[in-house]
Each structure stands twice: as C-alpha cells, then as structure tokens.
Motif scaffolding. Sequence first.
Motif, PDB file in Angstrom:
ATOM      1  N   SER A   2     144.267  27.525  15.769  1.00 17.89           N
ATOM      2  CA  SER A   2     142.628  27.123  15.965  1.00 17.89           C
ATOM      3  C   SER A   2     141.936  27.177  17.373  1.00 17.89           C
ATOM      4  O   SER A   2     141.203  27.144  17.605  1.00 17.89           O
ATOM      5  CB  SER A   2     142.630  25.552  15.176  1.00 17.89           C
ATOM      6  OG  SER A   2     142.949  25.926  14.421  1.00 17.89           O
ATOM      7  N   ARG A  19     135.019  23.222  13.668  1.00 19.43           N
ATOM      8  CA  ARG A  19     135.959  23.185  12.671  1.00 19.43           C
ATOM      9  C   ARG A  19     137.042  23.169  12.504  1.00 19.43           C
ATOM     10  O   ARG A  19     137.164  24.378  12.943  1.00 19.43           O
ATOM     11  CB  ARG A  19     135.234  23.106  11.146  1.00 19.43           C
ATOM     12  CG  ARG A  19     135.435  23.212   9.467  1.00 19.43           C
ATOM     13  CD  ARG A  19     135.473  21.754  10.376  1.00 19.43           C
ATOM     14  NE  ARG A  19     135.970  21.257   8.395  1.00 19.43           N
ATOM     15  CZ  ARG A  19     137.585  20.867   7.591  1.00 19.43           C
ATOM     16  NH1 ARG A  19     138.566  20.743   8.814  1.00 19.43           N
ATOM     17  NH2 ARG A  19     137.246  21.110   6.653  1.00 19.43           N
ATOM     18  N   SER A  21     140.737  22.813  11.041  1.00 19.32           N
ATOM     19  CA  SER A  21     141.765  23.301   9.757  1.00 19.32           C
ATOM     20  C   SER A  21     143.222  22.919   9.577  1.00 19.32           C
ATOM     21  O   SER A  21     143.609  24.220  10.283  1.00 19.32           O
ATOM     22  CB  SER A  21     141.256  23.869   8.548  1.00 19.32           C
ATOM     23  OG  SER A  21     140.007  24.329   7.868  1.00 19.32           O
ATOM     24  N   GLU A  29     142.542  16.773  11.885  1.00 19.25           N
ATOM     25  CA  GLU A  29     141.642  17.559  12.246  1.00 19.25           C
ATOM     26  C   GLU A  29     141.164  16.997  13.618  1.00 19.25           C
ATOM     27  O   GLU A  29     140.671  18.174  14.990  1.00 19.25           O
ATOM     28  CB  GLU A  29     140.878  18.160  10.907  1.00 19.25           C
ATOM     29  CG  GLU A  29     141.498  19.093  10.507  1.00 19.25           C
ATOM     30  CD  GLU A  29     141.107  19.131   8.370  1.00 19.25           C
ATOM     31  OE1 GLU A  29     141.882  19.573   7.809  1.00 19.25           O
ATOM     32  OE2 GLU A  29     140.113  18.422   8.661  1.00 19.25           O
TER      33      GLU A  29
END
Length: 199
Positions: A2, A19, A21, A29
């Motif tokens: 990420s 966003r 995950s 998160e």
Amino acid sequence: KSSIGLGMLLWGGVGDTIRVSLSAEPEEEVKVGYHILKSLGIRARGVKIVSCPSCARQGFDVIKTVEALEQRLEHIKTPMSLSIIGCVVNGPGEALMTDLGFTGGGAGSGMVYVAGRQSHKMSNAQMIDHIVELVEKKAAELQAAKDAEALAAVIRITAGNFRLLERLFPQIGRVLKINQLDTITDDVIEAAASTLITS
C-alpha cells in the motif's frame, strides 16, 4: 504494498483520497493511511518519531521504548517531531532536527533535547514518562499558538461584523467535516471564508 503504490501516486500529485486495506481492524487502516501521508509530508498529525534501528552502542532498548511511546502518544493530534536515538554517536545530530529528543548515554541515563538543544539529563528508567509529559506540554503550547492564529483570522475576516460571523461558523464546520479535521486553524477559517459571498 500500500505504502509504495499510494506513495508514488500521492508524491506525483495524483488523487485526493486514499484507501488502505489491511488484514486488521479498520482503525489500523486509518493509522497506516495517516502514516503514509505523514511520511510524504502531505498531512501532519500527531507525533512523528525518528528512531535508530538499534545496535550494540544503544544505551537503552530503543525498539521497546519507541513502541511504548507510540502507544502512549496516540492521543496527541498536534504535529510535532520526536527523536529517540540509542547512543551519543547519532543522537545529537538527529535531535537537532526535532522538537524533542532523547539520546542514550552511559550509566543508565541519557540526554533530553528541546528544540535541538541539550536540555537536561534523565535516567532511562524515568525517560518514557518524562518524554510523554514533555510532548503533552509542547503539544498544548503549539495548540495554544494555533488557536491564537485562528482567532486572529476570525477577527481579521469578520472585522466585528456579527452577521458575517454567524455565516462563517457553519462554513467552518463544513470544512472540518469534509476534510475530516478536528482542529480549527487559520487555514480552515480562510477556506471557510472563501465560500462566503460578501458585499
């Protein structure tokens, strides 16, 4: 994964929402998202801890200390930096660049730094509690300064016009909500004022 993917896009100026995950609770998160934004210098929130990877020179357990400080300082929202370095070889240089710092020394104690300057010695046993107190005090000082700036911005923008003041505060609430902020700053007030039509 990420942080690499999002970091490259955000660093390039692409996007305004992230966003993350994880195989973890949603709260984790959000924390990772803030850490990504913080490391890129896009959004600052809370204490940024600069620490060494630890080595044979460390005068205290850096890893456990940083873990304890991260947990104890989670409630701090004011952006600030803290260096936790295990030895006197790298510690003073890192402490120059942070708001607060602690550098390991010898004989069970180390040096506390405030605004890049040596301040006082502190025993390793009392270090965590002492640093938490210093961070909380510094955060309160920084917040008071931001509050004063925000108040000055309100006074400057409204110039005593109570009707304008009544219209400004709902807009401030909207700016805070849209940007998921919890602190009114002069930037928030400027953004809210820019949405008002005055004549």
